[in-house]
Design a protein around this motif. Structure first.
Motif, PDB file in Angstrom:
ATOM      1  N   THR A 162       0.842  -1.190   0.000  1.00  0.00           N
ATOM      2  CA  THR A 162       0.000   0.000   0.000  1.00  0.00           C
ATOM      3  C   THR A 162       0.882   1.248   0.000  1.00  0.00           C
ATOM      4  O   THR A 162       2.066   1.182   0.356  1.00  0.00           O
ATOM      5  CB  THR A 162      -0.889   0.034   1.244  1.00  0.00           C
ATOM      6  OG1 THR A 162      -0.065   0.184   2.418  1.00  0.00           O
ATOM      7  CG2 THR A 162      -1.715  -1.248   1.369  1.00  0.00           C
ATOM      8  N   GLU A 187       0.810   3.508   2.125  1.00  0.00           N
ATOM      9  CA  GLU A 187       1.234   3.682   3.515  1.00  0.00           C
ATOM     10  C   GLU A 187       2.443   2.802   3.824  1.00  0.00           C
ATOM     11  O   GLU A 187       3.359   3.228   4.542  1.00  0.00           O
ATOM     12  CB  GLU A 187       0.076   3.351   4.456  1.00  0.00           C
ATOM     13  CG  GLU A 187      -1.085   4.323   4.408  1.00  0.00           C
ATOM     14  CD  GLU A 187      -1.959   4.157   3.165  1.00  0.00           C
ATOM     15  OE1 GLU A 187      -2.684   5.127   2.815  1.00  0.00           O
ATOM     16  OE2 GLU A 187      -1.913   3.070   2.525  1.00  0.00           O
ATOM     17  N   ASP A 188       2.456   1.577   3.264  1.00  0.00           N
ATOM     18  CA  ASP A 188       3.614   0.694   3.448  1.00  0.00           C
ATOM     19  C   ASP A 188       4.875   1.338   2.869  1.00  0.00           C
ATOM     20  O   ASP A 188       5.931   1.343   3.510  1.00  0.00           O
ATOM     21  CB  ASP A 188       3.390  -0.648   2.737  1.00  0.00           C
ATOM     22  CG  ASP A 188       2.303  -1.487   3.374  1.00  0.00           C
ATOM     23  OD1 ASP A 188       2.019  -1.310   4.573  1.00  0.00           O
ATOM     24  OD2 ASP A 188       1.734  -2.331   2.643  1.00  0.00           O
TER      25      ASP A 188
END
Length: 467
Positions: free
Chosen positions: A312, A314-315
């Protein structure tokens, strides 16, 4: 960088070799969740191996690593292009002069084509001199009712399906170190002793073009030929083109091995992993709170992270914060492995999120691992068209986002194997029985690797033409 030992470069002797590094926080990884690690049954043999490796000379040097970081920083800005290639999993028996020279030769040939097409320097890097460990989806393998430990690469155990071979043997780490040292010695000789002469490499590519299957690349090949002839006629000093920088890379999977080969740089007082110039974290071990990310966050080497289709935005941003908190140019490389069918959907959100942050990693495509299939005859394989479609998608995504498609990361060999299907001079399944040699994943052969270079060159020279 495989440097010339006859010159007084600061890279040589710049890392201490009197034992494993002692540095604050360097062992915090031991308290983190750890995956894909061997089970060493003989603890005495393990301690002996760790002691021997901790006292061994560095395989690479801090100054060389710093040079690579500078070159990767240029690639992240669109001022260079990274070519990273080599075996899926190295073997001890495969560390012969002929096989190593064939692999280096293929990378050099690809680099000449890419350099001309991109009008950019190509950073040359081998998946070699350390790529002995492989992650596995299961700890065990069952055949005909017999269950044994999975093959984890020759640094851990053997491929033969016997209890003796599949036992996790820590002495193999010492053998991997010694084999890596021998490989590096050969690569240094090849890349510094005239083997990399531009005129020789170009002549090898002319041999490739003699095959009528590659006639579509004839125009580009003639352009390169004219350029080399012009330089020769103009009196260009080919002495300076007889040598080249060549870096080594591997997945930093086996943390005990990496820790034992970490040294403190005598110039800066900072820790470097001296097992290779460039280390990467795999898709299976990129857990932000895991041991692999923690350990590699503490060493000064340029670090790569494989990003698969489950990643993602965010990752990606969290990995930037953990591995590159200072936003150091050349420190972090994202190696995307999405699969040809999903790259155009899955990659744009990651690229856009990182682009809109203050991070500037190098983006590289691994078009191999997301495109593995099983052939009708049971062999693991990849289709050349799928591999090239993922490369095409990688370029499209970055050009749409206004970012730089900075490199290729491929599993390839310089040998005439038959492991991946297709290509202009096509490989079909019938060839697998006699010419399939990989112990784990299928690789592009010499001809397929060069064909990829010509195809990518068309895209680098003329955006939107990769086909």
């Amino acid at each position: 960088m495989i440097s010339d030992p006859s010159t007084d470069l600061p890279a040589f002797g710049s890392a201490q070799s009197n034992g494993a590094a002692d540095y604050p926080g360097l062992d915090e990884w031991r308290s983190k969740p750890m995956s894909q690690q061997p089970t060493w049954e003989d603890r005495d043999a393990f301690e002996e191996a760790m002691t021997e490796l901790s006292a061994a000379p560095p395989l690479v040097f801090a100054g060389e690593v710093d040079v690579l970081r500078t070159q990767l920083a240029a690639a992240a800005q669109g001022e260079a292009f990274l070519l990273q290639g080599g075996d899926c999993a190295e073997t001890f028996a495969g560390a012969t002069a002929n096989k190593i020279s064939a692999r280096v030769k293929t990378i050099l040939q690809m680099a000449v084509v890419l350099t001309y097409g991109a009008s950019l320097p190509v950073v040359k890097m081998g998946r070699m001199a350390g790529q002995f460990a492989k992650p596995r989806s299961s700890d065990v393998e069952t055949r005909d009712g017999v269950t044994l430990p999975s093959f984890r690469g020759e640094i851990v155990n053997g491929f033969d399906f016997t209890p003796e071979s599949r036992r996790h043997d820590p002495r193999r780490m010492v053998q991997a170190y010694n084999t890596s040292a021998s490989t590096l010695n050969l690569v240094r000789a090849f890349t510094q002793g005239g083997f990399a002469d531009l005129r020789s490499v170009h002549a090898w590519n002319q041999g490739f073009m003699r095959n009528p299957a590659y006639s579509r690349y004839e125009v580009l090949a003639r352009e390169i030929d004219r350029a080399v002839r012009f330089m020769d006629a103009a009196g260009v000093d080919f002495g300076a083109l007889r040598r080249t920088d060549f870096f080594t890379a591997h997945e930093a999977l086996l943390l005990d091995y990496e820790r034992a080969l970490t040294r403190i740089d005598s110039r800066s007082g900072l820790p470097y992993s001296t097992s290779g110039h460039f280390l990467w974290i795999g898709e299976r071990t990129r857990d932000l709170d895991g041991a692999h990310v923690e350990f590699l966050s503490k060493v000064r080497n340029p670090i790569g992270v494989k990003l698969g289709p489950t990643t993602t935005p965010e990752d990606a941003l969290a990995l930037v914060e953990k591995l590159d908190p200072e936003r150091e140019p050349g420190r972090l490389t994202f190696i995307t492995r999405m699969g040809a069918g999903t790259i155009r959907e899955k990659l744009p959100p990651l690229v856009e999120a990182v682009r809109d942050s203050d991070a500037n990693p190098l983006w590289v495509t691994d078009p191999m691992h997301g495109n593995t299939v099983t052939a009708a005859n049971g062999y693991k394989t990849r289709r050349f068209d799928d591999v090239m479609d993922e490369v095409r998608g990688f370029f499209e995504v970055h050009r749409n986002a206004g970012t730089y498609p900075g490199g290729l990361h491929i599993e390839m060999t310089g040998d005439d194997v038959a492991e991946c299907l297709g290509g202009a001079d096509p490989i079909d399944e019938s060839a697998f029985a006699d010419r399939y040699e990989s112990l784990v994943d299928p690789r592009l052969n010499h001809q397929q690797s060069l064909e990829m270079a010509f195809l990518v060159t068309e895209a680098l020279a003329r955006p939107g033409t990769l086909s």
